[in-house]
Design a protein around this motif. Structure first.
Motif, PDB file in Angstrom:
ATOM      1  N   THR A 208       0.820  -1.224   0.000  1.00 13.29           N
ATOM      2  CA  THR A 208       0.000   0.000   0.000  1.00 13.29           C
ATOM      3  C   THR A 208       0.850   1.269   0.000  1.00 13.29           C
ATOM      4  N   GLU A 209       2.165   1.138   0.056  1.00 11.74           N
ATOM      5  CA  GLU A 209       3.024   2.320   0.203  1.00 11.74           C
ATOM      6  C   GLU A 209       3.105   3.173  -1.056  1.00 11.74           C
ATOM      7  N   GLY A 210       2.915   2.562  -2.224  1.00 12.38           N
ATOM      8  CA  GLY A 210       3.013   3.324  -3.468  1.00 12.38           C
ATOM      9  C   GLY A 210       4.443   3.741  -3.738  1.00 12.38           C
ATOM     10  N   GLY A 211       4.621   4.544  -4.788  1.00 18.18           N
ATOM     11  CA  GLY A 211       5.945   5.089  -5.076  1.00 18.18           C
ATOM     12  C   GLY A 211       6.764   4.281  -6.040  1.00 18.18           C
ATOM     13  N   THR A 212       6.290   3.085  -6.437  1.00 11.79           N
ATOM     14  CA  THR A 212       7.008   2.288  -7.432  1.00 11.79           C
ATOM     15  C   THR A 212       6.016   1.844  -8.501  1.00 11.79           C
ATOM     16  N   LYS A 213       6.504   1.522  -9.667  1.00 11.04           N
ATOM     17  CA  LYS A 213       5.629   1.097 -10.758  1.00 11.04           C
ATOM     18  C   LYS A 213       4.868  -0.162 -10.390  1.00 11.04           C
ATOM     19  N   LYS A 214       5.529  -1.065  -9.657  1.00 12.75           N
ATOM     20  CA  LYS A 214       4.877  -2.306  -9.269  1.00 12.75           C
ATOM     21  C   LYS A 214       3.716  -2.032  -8.329  1.00 12.75           C
ATOM     22  N   ASN A 215       3.970  -1.213  -7.303  1.00 14.06           N
ATOM     23  CA  ASN A 215       2.910  -0.894  -6.352  1.00 14.06           C
ATOM     24  C   ASN A 215       1.785  -0.115  -7.013  1.00 14.06           C
TER      25      ASN A 215
END
Length: 511
Positions: A208-215
């Motif tokens: 749930t942190e976000g910030g990467t393409k995968k997330n």
């Protein structure tokens, strides 16, 4: 209540509990500190107090915007570091001159900015745990648990603030004003605990942190198909209508740290005895919480072993309370900040009760929608201030005197029973449970996926505006009769409730 929730909920809730414990420890004595240390009038102290609250809740808007671009997890970590720096500054006793005031204001700016990065983004992460279809129906319950965890930290905060201040005065020999800074230092330690919990259990919520393409890809998949422009517009308008209403709830609710604390200091009896005295010991309140949760477990446990354990917990808690009562001798001193422990106590104790009620209504298909619960919460808040207005009829208008140092000091005017404030905090808590966790859940559910951070920030902006309006309590204090001061808050809550009901069809359309 706790079954079927994602593991990440408990990790994020505990991380938030540590941060909130430090924040509320500071806040419990902050208004009194401003008046005592800098000799400020009630109005000026209220202006600084409300401006700080506004900052704390306004900056999550920008924190959400940054998180939408750089990731929620990164902003949460950055926020804790910045908050820590602010609390360190606030913990240094520098006296009461202009330089000390400037340093204090700089500390408040850091705390506000750090909280802006931390608070809203952590709650977005909690909401994103429920994008997984297996947890979809657990969202409201999850946010109730999360909100309860916040209040566990807040429950112990007033006692911690008072005891640490007393220790600095009596055992370490610091002056009354310098001793306040030791209460503020508690927040530094609690933030270290928060960041430790966050990283130890990070694996349970990392997605749930976000910030990467995968997330980002995972979040997009879980969030479902992209909304049309019209759907997005409808949702944003509905959220803005809710934001407009909750402004007035927080304006009234957060008088707990200002005018209601002034009332506790200047009009409420400063001693208690018997059963009433037991209410001011936080461990007695914890025992009551164990009794409530134990009784629920007795009836809800699926195994005989679980029921036996729950019965044992209830018996031990009752025995502890009986022992505490037997140890009472004479009267105990009651300090004004201690009244702030009752709201978080009620939240923790009543959360399973409210969840059981709404769960039963949901099973019958009669559970009110989140917007309707918010409207009911406004009415309940109005009732709380009706009690305050009635309880203040005949009391004198607050007054100040000039102390030996030439600064104005509050005058204790009456000895109203503590039961008035204890009851009012109970009623306000009913309103809070109807409005706050449900409002946060509503935002996380209705917000368009690409604007989640910004919309959660919008919730906090509405809270910020309400907190800025808290200053009304400081401005009215001593300027009008007490009953009229409380009637102002009664009126704004009623008007907001009427507006909410008028907009109900539009709001429930997007639920």
């Amino acid at each position: 209540m706790f079954e079927g929730q994602p593991k990440g909920l408990y990790a994020l809730a505990l991380a938030n509990t540590g941060e909130r414990f430090g924040y509320y420890t500071m806040l419990a004595v902050f208004a009194l500190f401003l008046r005592a240390n800098y000799g400020l009038s009630p109005a000026m102290a209220g202006t600084i107090y409300s401006a700080f609250l506004m900052l704390v809740y306004f900056l999550p808007l920008f924190g959400g915007m940054l998180a939408d671009k750089f990731g929620f997890g990164r902003m949460v970590t950055t926020g804790i570091i910045i908050m820590f720096a602010g609390y360190v500054l606030l913990s240094v006793p520098l006296g009461g001159d202009s330089f000390a005031l400037i340093v204090m204001l700089a500390a408040l700016l850091l705390i506000g900015f750090g909280t802006g990065l931390f608070k809203g983004n952590l709650q977005v992460m909690v909401g994103d745990l429920y994008n997984d279809p297996q947890y979809k129906d657990k969202r409201d319950a999850g946010f109730s648990i999360f909100y309860m965890a916040i209040n566990i930290g807040a429950l112990f905060a007033p006692t911690a603030a008072i005891k640490i201040k007393e220790y600095a005065e009596v055992s370490l020999g610091y002056s009354s004003n310098d001793a306040y800074h030791f209460s503020f230092a508690v927040a530094c330690a609690s933030l270290i605990l928060s960041i430790a919990i966050y990283y130890i259990f990070r694996s349970t919520f990392r997605h749930t942190e976000g910030g990467t393409k995968k997330n980002a890809a995972v979040s997009a998949t879980e969030a479902g198909p992209e909304l049309s422009k019209e759907e997005t517009k409808q949702r944003v308008i509905a959220l803005c209508l809710v934001f407009a209403v909750v402004i007035f709830f927080w304006m009234a609710f957060h008088q707990n740290g200002l005018s209601l604390t002034y009332f506790a200091d200047e009009f409420t009896a400063q001693s208690a005895e018997g059963v009433q005295a037991m209410c001011f010991n936080v461990w007695n309140l914890v025992a009551i919480i164990f009794i409530v949760y134990g009784l629920f477990s007795v009836f809800q446990s699926k195994t005989a072993k679980g029921r036996y354990i729950a019965c044992a917990v209830v018996i031990l808690a009752v025995a502890f309370l009986c022992w505490q009562y037997s140890q009472l001798e004479g009267t105990i001193a009651v300090s004004a900040p201690i009244f702030q422990q009752f709201n978080p106590f009620y939240v923790v104790a009543l959360t399973p009760v409210s969840m059981a009620i709404f769960g039963a209504l949901a099973a019958k298909g009669k559970e009110p929608s989140a917007p309707r619960k918010i409207a009911y919460g406004m009415i309940v808040a109005a009732i709380a201030y009706a009690f305050m207005a009635l309880g203040s009829v005949g009391l004198p208008t607050p007054q100040s005197a000039i102390g030996p140092d030439g600064n104005p000091v509050a005058v204790h005017m009456a000895d109203v029973s503590p039961n008035l404030l204890i009851s009012v905090y109970l009623i306000l808590t009913f309103g809070e449970l109807l409005l706050s966790p449900m409002g946060i859940s509503f935002v996380s559910k209705v917000a368009p996926p690409k604007y989640k951070g910004m919309m959660m920030g919008g919730w906090f902006v509405s809270t910020a505006i309400g907190n800025q309006l808290v200053v009304v309590g400081g401005l009215l204090w001593g300027a009008v009769p007490l009953w009229l001061c409380w009637t102002v808050f009664l009126a704004v809550c009623l008007v907001a409730a009427i507006f909410m009901f008028a907009m109900m069809k539009r709001l429930e359309k997007v639920c």
